[in-house]
Enzyme design. Structure first.
Site, PDB file in Angstrom:
ATOM      1  N   SER A  58     -65.580   6.039 -49.932  1.00  0.00           N
ATOM      2  CA  SER A  58     -64.253   5.455 -50.062  1.00  0.00           C
ATOM      3  C   SER A  58     -63.803   5.516 -51.529  1.00  0.00           C
ATOM      4  O   SER A  58     -63.632   6.608 -52.060  1.00  0.00           O
ATOM      5  CB  SER A  58     -64.252   4.027 -49.502  1.00  0.00           C
ATOM      6  OG  SER A  58     -62.954   3.522 -49.399  1.00  0.00           O
ATOM      7  N   HIS A  73     -60.622   8.289 -46.072  1.00  0.00           N
ATOM      8  CA  HIS A  73     -60.000   7.695 -44.868  1.00  0.00           C
ATOM      9  C   HIS A  73     -58.851   8.608 -44.418  1.00  0.00           C
ATOM     10  O   HIS A  73     -57.770   8.138 -44.056  1.00  0.00           O
ATOM     11  CB  HIS A  73     -59.461   6.289 -45.159  1.00  0.00           C
ATOM     12  CG  HIS A  73     -60.472   5.328 -45.690  1.00  0.00           C
ATOM     13  ND1 HIS A  73     -61.376   4.669 -44.890  1.00  0.00           N
ATOM     14  CD2 HIS A  73     -60.732   4.917 -46.968  1.00  0.00           C
ATOM     15  CE1 HIS A  73     -62.146   3.876 -45.647  1.00  0.00           C
ATOM     16  NE2 HIS A  73     -61.780   4.022 -46.908  1.00  0.00           N
ATOM     17  N   GLU A 127     -45.688  10.257 -44.701  1.00  0.00           N
ATOM     18  CA  GLU A 127     -44.346  10.650 -45.101  1.00  0.00           C
ATOM     19  C   GLU A 127     -44.307  12.123 -45.485  1.00  0.00           C
ATOM     20  O   GLU A 127     -45.333  12.769 -45.678  1.00  0.00           O
ATOM     21  CB  GLU A 127     -43.884   9.817 -46.307  1.00  0.00           C
ATOM     22  CG  GLU A 127     -43.792   8.328 -46.049  1.00  0.00           C
ATOM     23  CD  GLU A 127     -43.345   7.574 -47.295  1.00  0.00           C
ATOM     24  OE1 GLU A 127     -42.572   8.149 -48.096  1.00  0.00           O
ATOM     25  OE2 GLU A 127     -43.775   6.432 -47.476  1.00  0.00           O
TER      26      GLU A 127
END
Length: 298
Positions: free
Chosen positions: A155, A197, A173
């Site tokens: 992460s 992720h 987006e």
């Protein structure tokens, strides 16, 4: 010379030839494991077991650095239990919260002696703020380069691997400059920009935005419970349940990134995209892709 790319529509003889080539890159003992977060800590623990094995298995001396976390003792303790259960010879936490601690002779001695370093998740800006340009980071960097240390980051610990680092941003987006916040990472694999992720949080747009701003770097998006294992010979191999997405701007012909407003859509021409899953390989410098051997029919 244009990089060689495996076309999965090739004829069977060509695929069989590639199967032999696939066996050629041999894993060196130490490696850098870049994990997309949320790795399995309960069941098979394949990614964590791979790190444990590369760090020396039953002879492993593993140092956990939870500096990215707001609860370093809790998250560090979780990994201690996991690696002790696996049978590591020694596991310890280096609870480094301030840069001054990176000058400690005890901390430096631990990092000179250990066989594996694990960077936990949390906040990548916090992690870089504590470790960047310190004796601790120099020891880790030199020992990784020398093949003396296996390093893993999950992460936030994965996000810091490149020189250019994704510090935050949006998701889902159209690519644009405001979609990604960039900062300086730890530069352990300076050629890459890592996002984690990845498909789980719909981050393709922001990785493309980052690559458009830095077209001399390779974008790597890693899904949860998925790992890109970087070998010292330049190959990376995919482990885990998801995929690793490669955004390669080597042959990019145009981007409007330097000339548009922060919220205007980006134009990026001639990007090359690879989606890699378990066992697939990619060469960081040759830009060559090879399929997993088990997918090639004999």
């Amino acid at each position: 010379m244009a990089p060689k790319v495996v076309d999965r529509r090739n004829t069977m003889p060509q695929l069989q030839a590639k199967s032999l080539e696939m066996r050629t890159p041999q894993a060196t003992k130490t490696a850098v494991l870049v994990i997309g977060g949320a790795e399995d800590k309960v069941h098979g623990r394949e990614i964590l077991r791979t790190f444990f094995g590369r760090a020396g298995a039953s002879k492993a001396y593993i140092t956990i650095i939870p500096s990215a976390s707001r609860e370093p003792a809790i998250i560090g303790g979780r990994y201690i239990r996991i690696f002790e259960e696996m049978g590591a010879e020694k596991v310890e936490i280096l609870d480094i919260r301030e840069r001054e601690q990176c000058e400690s002779s005890q901390v430096k001695a631990s990092l000179e002696a250990c066989s594996g370093v694990f960077l936990t998740g949390g906040d990548q800006l916090r992690l870089c703020g504590v470790l960047s340009d310190t004796p601790v980071m120099e020891i880790i960097r030199q020992r990784v380069r020398g093949g003396q240390l296996t390093l893993a980051g999950t992460s936030a610990g994965a996000a810091v691997m490149g020189h250019h680092m994704i510090a935050g941003g949006g998701s889902g987006e159209t690519p644009n400059r405001s979609l990604v916040d960039m900062a300086t990472g730890l530069g352990l694999i300076p050629e890459v920009i890592v996002d984690q992720h990845f498909h789980n949080r719909n981050r393709m747009g922001r990785l493309i935005s980052a690559v458009a701003a830095h077209p001399d770097r390779l974008g790597i998006g890693i899904d949860e419970d998925t790992c890109a294992v970087f070998e010292r010979d330049g190959w990376l191999q995919v482990l885990g349940k998801g995929s690793v997405t490669i955004v390669d701007p080597t042959e990019l012909t145009h981007t409007n990134e330097p000339h548009v407003g922060a919220n205007e859509p980006l134009t990026v021409h001639n990007l090359r995209l690879h989606i890699l899953s378990y066992g697939d390989r990619f060469h960081l410098y040759q830009r060559t892709v090879l399929p997993a051997v088990h997918r090639i029919s004999s």
